[in-house]
Design a protein around this motif. Structure first.
Motif, short mmCIF file in Angstrom:
data_model
loop_
_atom_site.label_atom_id
_atom_site.label_comp_id
_atom_site.label_asym_id
_atom_site.label_seq_id
_atom_site.Cartn_x
_atom_site.Cartn_y
_atom_site.Cartn_z
N LEU A 145 52.50 21.22 30.39
CA LEU A 145 51.64 20.07 30.10
C LEU A 145 50.50 20.48 29.18
CD1 LEU A 145 51.42 18.36 33.62
CD2 LEU A 145 52.87 17.72 31.70
N ASN A 146 50.04 19.52 28.39
CA ASN A 146 48.87 19.64 27.53
C ASN A 146 48.95 20.85 26.59
OD1 ASN A 146 47.53 17.41 29.01
ND2 ASN A 146 47.41 18.93 30.66
N PRO A 147 50.01 20.99 25.82
CA PRO A 147 50.14 22.18 24.94
C PRO A 147 49.08 22.22 23.85
CG PRO A 147 51.85 20.56 24.46
CD PRO A 147 51.16 20.09 25.70
N ARG A 148 48.65 21.08 23.35
CA ARG A 148 47.65 21.10 22.28
C ARG A 148 46.32 21.65 22.78
NH1 ARG A 148 47.02 15.52 19.43
NH2 ARG A 148 47.47 14.66 21.51
N LEU A 149 45.90 21.22 23.97
CA LEU A 149 44.64 21.72 24.52
C LEU A 149 44.72 23.21 24.80
CD1 LEU A 149 41.80 21.27 25.61
CD2 LEU A 149 42.80 20.60 27.81
N LEU A 150 45.85 23.68 25.31
CA LEU A 150 45.98 25.10 25.61
C LEU A 150 45.94 25.93 24.33
CD1 LEU A 150 48.74 25.03 28.39
CD2 LEU A 150 46.27 24.85 28.63
N ASP A 151 46.65 25.49 23.29
CA ASP A 151 46.62 26.23 22.02
C ASP A 151 45.23 26.22 21.41
OD1 ASP A 151 49.29 26.78 22.31
OD2 ASP A 151 49.96 25.12 21.02
N TRP A 152 44.56 25.08 21.48
CA TRP A 152 43.20 24.98 20.93
C TRP A 152 42.26 25.93 21.67
CZ3 TRP A 152 38.49 23.77 23.01
CH2 TRP A 152 37.47 23.47 22.13
N ALA A 153 42.36 26.00 23.01
CA ALA A 153 41.48 26.86 23.79
C ALA A 153 41.74 28.33 23.48
CB ALA A 153 41.68 26.59 25.28
N ARG A 154 42.98 28.71 23.34
CA ARG A 154 43.28 30.12 23.03
C ARG A 154 42.79 30.50 21.64
NH1 ARG A 154 49.00 28.75 25.75
NH2 ARG A 154 48.45 29.30 27.91
N THR A 155 42.87 29.57 20.71
CA THR A 155 42.31 29.85 19.38
C THR A 155 40.80 30.02 19.46
OG1 THR A 155 44.08 28.55 18.37
CG2 THR A 155 42.12 28.95 17.04
N GLY B 92 47.75 8.99 30.07
CA GLY B 92 49.02 9.46 30.60
C GLY B 92 50.07 8.40 30.80
N GLU B 93 49.82 7.16 30.31
CA GLU B 93 50.83 6.12 30.45
C GLU B 93 51.93 6.25 29.39
OE1 GLU B 93 48.59 2.49 30.32
OE2 GLU B 93 48.48 2.40 32.51
N VAL B 94 51.57 6.73 28.20
CA VAL B 94 52.54 6.88 27.12
C VAL B 94 53.11 8.29 27.10
CG1 VAL B 94 52.87 6.73 24.62
CG2 VAL B 94 51.34 5.12 25.78
N THR B 95 52.27 9.26 27.38
CA THR B 95 52.67 10.66 27.35
C THR B 95 52.21 11.34 28.63
OG1 THR B 95 52.27 12.78 26.24
CG2 THR B 95 50.54 11.13 26.07
N PRO B 96 52.93 12.34 29.11
CA PRO B 96 52.47 13.06 30.31
C PRO B 96 51.30 13.99 30.04
CG PRO B 96 54.49 14.04 29.50
CD PRO B 96 54.26 12.81 28.68
N HIS B 97 50.98 14.20 28.76
CA HIS B 97 49.89 15.13 28.40
C HIS B 97 48.57 14.35 28.35
CE1 HIS B 97 53.27 17.68 27.53
NE2 HIS B 97 53.69 16.87 26.54
N ALA B 98 48.06 14.01 29.53
CA ALA B 98 46.87 13.16 29.60
C ALA B 98 45.65 13.85 29.00
CB ALA B 98 46.60 12.76 31.05
N LEU B 99 45.47 15.14 29.26
CA LEU B 99 44.30 15.85 28.73
C LEU B 99 44.37 15.99 27.21
CD1 LEU B 99 43.70 18.63 31.41
CD2 LEU B 99 42.38 16.55 31.02
N ASP B 100 45.55 16.18 26.66
CA ASP B 100 45.69 16.20 25.20
C ASP B 100 45.26 14.86 24.61
OD1 ASP B 100 46.52 18.77 25.11
OD2 ASP B 100 48.65 18.34 24.74
#
Length: 688
Positions: free
Chosen positions: A367-377, A417-425
């Protein structure tokens, strides 16, 4: 000029008028239960009462038993369908309301009316299952007064007494019983409640052992008081008023949950690693907590107690778990008052080991791959290599991004999270709209993605600017969520992303509010602060009601006994005091009954005095006889010796029954008349 409805009521026969008054009292008694009853129950009760009122107005006959049995059967079926039982609190109240209404359809005799009265009295008591506020007490008192007035009317079978006469008699009776009620309240032993409040999965405060992503916005509509604080000394700034509640560390993308092993036994070495290290002088305060209906206790920051330390409040046992949250052995369903200490600059968990911190690094899988990649950067560009400084640097970088990243603090961000499961993204990159829970959730997940142990904390933040009766008031709408991250050598540190995006929420306690209601809006047009002042005055009265009445406990009873002179105030002394009060009340009731049985008007008391004296003289005098009959007895037995006594009785007869009868004896009821009567008696006894 009288209103047409009042004129029509005045022309009704007495039975119809009394029935309508009783129906109005029953409707007022059932009104507080409407929001807690099934819809069919409220509709059926209203329909039955209106039907019975229409029959009384028209003087129509009551329905037959078959109709009542059919409605009763439907009620039982509907009650079972609603509650899956015919027993228990909710099902019992539902059936009680309907049965009370149905009983009004068979008011054939006074006995039926008495059944309805006592069903109404019992229903008044059930109002306190839902609320024990001052408003509930005042409403129940009005209902009792109305039912007592209807009961007094039923005891007046002759004529057509006015409703005001019955109401005055009911009020007089209530006032006579008020001192007895106060004495029993002060001294009757305190017993645990027969019915407990249910333990809801989510308390009405918004605090819970789980938190749905985006659910805390619902509590903005609840402006009721959650707790009160009274500090010993100066009140701390609003930005330091963090009342720490549940700590949530497991996140599946939609719901936050606590650690699964938080309730396991805590050993001494582990407790030492996780314990609080206080710094500076403690802040002492007294807290009055409203019922949470949850097995936890929010407190101001941290105390010095180690994990596993017990705390006893009356019959409630609390223990600090691994995350330093006070966990109770049962849901808190009663108002609590306790004293606490807090170190606002304290630290905890400094000696935590990797095994202790592992649950605070877990991420929801996939879940939330964009937020995880952003945080690691962000970590790769901001991390300095120093583990202690690195955790604080990364937290500061995250807060700076929130502060300058065009984020908006709002209670109406829409659902994520209604359209996508990645609510935090969706929140972090697309809409950037949210409230405290959104920002705290994104902060924790981003910190974990950067390798920093983090967790979400919910509780209350801030308070009303104005004191109420010397107390700092914290409301349900001030529920809040923030984050904590762990730094080596420093332990757990608080980080509040809301303070970055909306500093007025934290620094000045200005919570977002929904549009005001009709009444509050109208008063706001007259005076913007009028509604706030009125609400504050009412809440102060209600708080005093809670402190003086609802919070009156066994400890208060024992202290009262000590003030009354008991050397050892305990259960035995309380029983002795209660027995003494009951004996005194019984003696007073017996004396009152004896005094009430005696005549109290001048003529009756004088007649009783004469009868007693004549019987001592040997005459068969009776109270129903008059002075002329007593005179004939005297002349037959004593002749001329009783001439003075006979003259006295004939004079009394002329004053009492003559053409110009006086309203009271000429001699009154004083010592002169008694002396004259005794002299005449001695003369009659003395032989010639």
């Amino acid at each position: 000029m009288r209103l047409p409805l009042l004129s029509a009521l005045a022309r009704l026969p007495r039975e119809a008028r009394d029935t309508l008054f009783l129906l109005a009292a029953l409707a007022a008694t059932a009104l507080p239960h409407i929001s807690h009853l099934p819809l069919w129950c409220s509709a059926l009760t209203a329909a039955v009462l209106l039907w019975r009122g229409r029959l009384a107005w028209r003087g129509a006959p009551l329905p037959g038993r078959r109709s009542l049995l059919l409605v009763l059967l439907l009620t039982l079926v509907a009650g079972w369908a609603s509650h899956r039982s015919l027993f228990g609190r909710e099902a019992g109240i539902t059936l009680l309301v309907v049965l009370m209404a149905l009983k009004t359809l068979e008011l054939h005799a006074r006995r039926d009316a008495f059944v309805v009265f006592f069903l109404g009295f019992f229903l008044v008591l059930t109002q306190y299952f839902y609320s024990q506020s001052l408003l509930t007490a005042l409403w129940s008192l009005a209902c009792v007064w109305a039912l007592l007035s209807a009961l007094v009317l039923a005891q007046m079978p002759v004529g057509q007494p006015h409703l005001a006469l019955a109401a005055r008699q009911a009020l007089r009776t209530t006032l006579w019983g008020l001192p007895i009620m106060v004495l029993l309240f002060l001294l009757f032993p305190r017993i645990g409640p027969l019915w407990g409040l249910p333990s809801d999965a989510i308390g009405r405060t918004g605090l819970s052992d789980k938190l749905q992503f985006g659910a805390m916005s619902e509590i903005a509509n609840d402006d009721s008081i959650a707790l009160r604080l009274r500090f010993e000394g100066a009140r701390p700034p609003g930005a330091q008023l963090y009342l720490r509640g549940p700590v949530l560390s497991q996140f599946d993308g939609k719901t936050w949950l606590p650690r699964s092993d938080k309730g396991t036994a805590i050993g001494m070495p582990e407790a030492a690693r996780l314990a609080v290290k206080p710094e500076g002088e403690p802040l002492r305060y007294e807290m009055t907590l409203e019922p949470l209906r949850l097995p936890l206790l929010p407190v101001l920051e941290l105390g010095a107690e180690a994990p596993g330390s017990p705390l006893q409040i009356d019959e409630l046992t609390l223990t600090r778990d691994r995350e330093l949250v006070w966990q109770a052995d049962r849901p808190i369903t009663e108002r609590l008052r306790l004293r606490q200490r807090a170190w606002l600059q304290s630290s905890s968990g400094v000696g935590a080991r990797p095994g202790d911190l592992a649950p605070y690094l877990q991420l929801p899988a996939g879940l939330n791959p964009r937020l995880l990649d952003w945080a690691r950067t962000l970590r790769d560009t901001k991390f300095s290599g120093d583990q202690q400084a690195g955790a604080e640097q990364l937290a500061g970088a995250l807060l700076d991004h929130i502060r300058h990243g065009d984020f908006i603090y709002t209670l109406a961000p829409g659902r994520y999270g209604e359209v996508t499961p990645h609510a935090l993204d969706e929140f972090w990159f697309d809409r950037r709209l949210g409230f405290c829970e959104h920002y705290a959730s994104a902060f924790v997940i981003a910190m974990r993605a950067m390798g920093v142990p983090s967790r979400l904390v919910s509780g209350f933040q801030g308070a009303d600017a104005e004191l109420q009766d010397g107390d700092v008031v914290v409301r349900q709408s001030q529920a809040h969520a923030w984050a904590e991250y762990w730094a080596p050598g420093l332990g757990w540190r608080r980080a509040d992303p809301t303070a970055a995006v909306a500093p007025e929420r934290v620094l000045r306690g200005q919570v977002l509010r929904p549009p005001p209601g009709l009444l509050a809006g109208a008063l706001g047009q007259v005076d913007p602060q009028l509604w706030t002042r009125l609400r504050g005055a009412w809440e102060t009265l209600d708080h005093r009601w809670q402190q003086w009445v609802l919070n009156y406990s066994r400890g208060d009873q024992f202290r009262l006994l000590e003030q009354l002179g008991w050397q050892q105030a305990d259960w035995q002394a309380l029983g002795q005091a209660s027995a003494a009060v009951i004996a005194a009340l019984a003696s007073a009731a017996a004396l009152w009954s004896a005094w009430s049985s005696r005549p109290h008007d001048d003529w009756s008391r004088q007649r009783a005095f004469i009868v007693r004296r004549l019987r001592r003289l040997g005459l068969p005098a009776e109270p129903h006889q008059g002075p002329r009959q007593w005179t004939e007895m005297l002349r037959l037995q004593y002749g001329d010796r009783a001439a003075a006594l006979a003259a006295l009785l004939l004079a009394l007869d002329a004053e009492r029954y003559g053409p110009a009868a006086a309203p009271a004896p000429r001699w009154g009821w004083g010592w002169r008349w008694r002396r004259m009567f005794r002299q005449a008696l001695r003369q009659a006894r003395t032989p010639d």
